[in-house]
Design an enzyme around this catalytic site. Structure first.
Site, PDB file in Angstrom:
ATOM      1  N   GLU A 176     -23.545   4.224  17.293  1.00 40.32           N
ATOM      2  CA  GLU A 176     -23.973   4.396  16.327  1.00 40.32           C
ATOM      3  C   GLU A 176     -25.226   5.926  15.374  1.00 40.32           C
ATOM      4  O   GLU A 176     -25.377   6.150  14.883  1.00 40.32           O
ATOM      5  CB  GLU A 176     -25.678   3.168  15.258  1.00 40.32           C
ATOM      6  CG  GLU A 176     -24.852   1.315  15.868  1.00 40.32           C
ATOM      7  CD  GLU A 176     -26.417   1.290  15.540  1.00 40.32           C
ATOM      8  OE1 GLU A 176     -25.554   0.269  14.887  1.00 40.32           O
ATOM      9  OE2 GLU A 176     -27.228   1.292  16.229  1.00 40.32           O
ATOM     10  N   TYR A 181       1.067  -1.256   0.442  1.00 44.75           N
ATOM     11  CA  TYR A 181      -0.196   0.312  -0.114  1.00 44.75           C
ATOM     12  C   TYR A 181       0.746   1.297  -0.002  1.00 44.75           C
ATOM     13  O   TYR A 181       2.185   1.372   0.535  1.00 44.75           O
ATOM     14  CB  TYR A 181      -1.002   0.237   1.148  1.00 44.75           C
ATOM     15  CG  TYR A 181      -1.615  -1.293   1.339  1.00 44.75           C
ATOM     16  CD1 TYR A 181      -3.051  -0.709   1.409  1.00 44.75           C
ATOM     17  CD2 TYR A 181      -2.319  -2.606   1.310  1.00 44.75           C
ATOM     18  CE1 TYR A 181      -4.513  -1.804   1.178  1.00 44.75           C
ATOM     19  CE2 TYR A 181      -2.256  -3.313   1.768  1.00 44.75           C
ATOM     20  CZ  TYR A 181      -3.867  -2.985   1.483  1.00 44.75           C
ATOM     21  OH  TYR A 181      -4.500  -3.997   1.544  1.00 44.75           O
TER      22      TYR A 181
END
Length: 437
Positions: free
Chosen positions: A412, A337
């Site tokens: 959330e 990467y």
């Protein structure tokens, strides 16, 4: 002059993006889709899929984008999905990216939507969990697509929604020289050839105050190079080591020597570097000096020049230490990467959007030792990669389970901030660039 240079000069000449009616509409629509976004996240979390096997997730995404009336392309990078939203007005193109893959991690019981899934990882049956938060990334981008699709009559330009597989790597085939997956494979298959965006954005959830957005200009995540070293000696009796060339002792010397590559050969005032040997294997019995020892590890850097120098020094150090012991060292360094570089001008211009999306709850992130294949997208066009804190209120982010841990937990309530940020960045960038054309 390259298109990238022109774009950078354009960014540098423009002021920060100011609030617009489009941004206000996007933020309002984010509230309207919040509960659906949480439901998508829980569904994806309960049914995780490993890299290049995201069949169910891809279908869920493609079906959603088709319902929104987007131009949908599937099978890019094996299981990737791309949706194109055409605004009613002419303008530039902006790309928004989410990764979809999960990890070979077993999730503990407790959540009503906890994963019990199993999958095949490099030929082995393993438990599977969204332990890095890619389920939230997918759900937030699905929500963003719904937000912006409802605004298409007012949008100048196009939005490219990139749902990327295999950010964590392929679960089907191990990496190696020439092996491509995820972002690299999507680009190799022509993702930006027919429609090249003018900028690309992505968000990643991390331990941090819930709903806080953080980012930095320039280098953000590290490059990652896979390191393998095979030290070859001469096998013999452990009680008579003078008749052998001991690769075990030599390997220990190599590992110690590698640390001097960072501490004595790398200019740490220029940029940090990390060399970690995470695996070592050799020998078959306690009284036998083995023929060889194999090691594997990772190299992390934040600057291309430092990356090249460290690779050179690792090879030289390993070979010469082995040679001094009468052994040989076979060194392989395979780039995996690139470092993620946030475009300075783009980051400066879009920072006000992120601040408004988070209601001022923002911070500057330090360098991150992990790697991200968003780097390949940001290497083609100006990019901005930022973080969303998801540690529940009342819990110390410093002690919260990190990404890739089976106890990694997402508040959330933070997801709406991510949806506001992604949709706000899209409309802000499109509006600002369209005004300059």
């Amino acid at each position: 002059m390259s298109a990238l240079c022109i774009a950078m000069l354009s960014f540098a000449s423009q002021a920060s993006v100011q609030p617009t009616t489009l941004e206000e509409q996007a933020f309002t629509r984010a509230t309207q889709v919040e509960q659906q976004m949480i439901e998508w996240r829980r569904d994806i979390h309960q049914h995780p899929e490993l890299g290049e096997q995201e069949i169910r997730t891809s279908k869920l995404v493609a079906d959603h984008l088709n319902k929104l009336g987007l131009e949908v392309h599937t099978g890019i990078g094996r299981t990737g999905v791309v949706g194109i939203l055409q605004g009613a007005k002419p303008g530039p193109t902006v790309a928004l990216r989410a990764d979809m893959d999960a990890l070979p991690v077993k999730e503990p019981a407790g959540l009503p939507f906890a994963s019990t899934a199993r999958g095949t990882y490099h030929g082995q049956q393993v438990p599977v969990m969204h332990a890095c938060g890619h389920d939230t990334h997918t759900a937030m981008l699905m929500a963003t697509a719904q937000i912006l699709a409802g605004m298409r009559d007012s949008l100048p330009g196009k939005v490219m929604f990139i749902f990327q597989p295999a950010e964590e790597g392929s679960s089907l085939v191990k990496g190696g020289e020439g092996r491509r997956w995820g972002a690299q494979l999507m680009l190799q298959e022509g993702l930006f050839d027919k429609l090249k965006p003018d900028a690309v954005f992505a968000v990643h959830v991390m331990p941090g105050p819930s709903g806080q957005l953080s980012w930095r200009s320039g280098a953000t995540t590290a490059s990652s190079d896979d390191l393998s070293i095979k030290v070859v000696g001469r096998q013999g009796h452990g009680g008579m080591p003078w008749n052998t060339v001991d690769p075990v002792v030599t390997s220990a010397q190599v590992i110690g020597g590698l640390q001097t590559v960072v501490s004595r050969r790398t200019n740490l005032t220029q940029s940090p570097a990390v060399i970690t040997v995470g695996m070592i294997n050799g020998g078959s019995a306690p009284n036998i000096v083995p023929e060889n020892v194999e090691m594997a590890g990772t190299i992390r850097t934040y600057d291309p020049a430092v990356r090249a120098q460290v690779a050179h020094d690792v090879k030289l150090t390993s070979e010469k230490i082995a040679e001094s012991a009468g052994a040989t060292a076979q060194v392989s360094i395979v780039p995996a990467y690139d470092m993620t570089i946030n475009n300075d001008q783009l980051t400066e211009r879009m920072a006000p959007v992120l601040k408004r999306a988070a209601h001022g709850n923002v911070a500057t992130t330090p360098l991150v030792g992990a790697s991200e294949d968003f780097s390949f997208f940001a290497g083609k066009v100006p990019g901005l990669y930022f973080y969303l804190g998801v540690t529940p209120h009342g819990q110390d982010p410093a002690t919260a389970a990190p990404n890739h841990n089976p106890k990694f937990f997402v508040d959330e309530q933070a997801l709406i901030v991510g949806a506001r940020a992604m949709s706000g960045l899209a409309v802000g960038f499109l509006s600002e660039q369209a005004a300059q054309q």
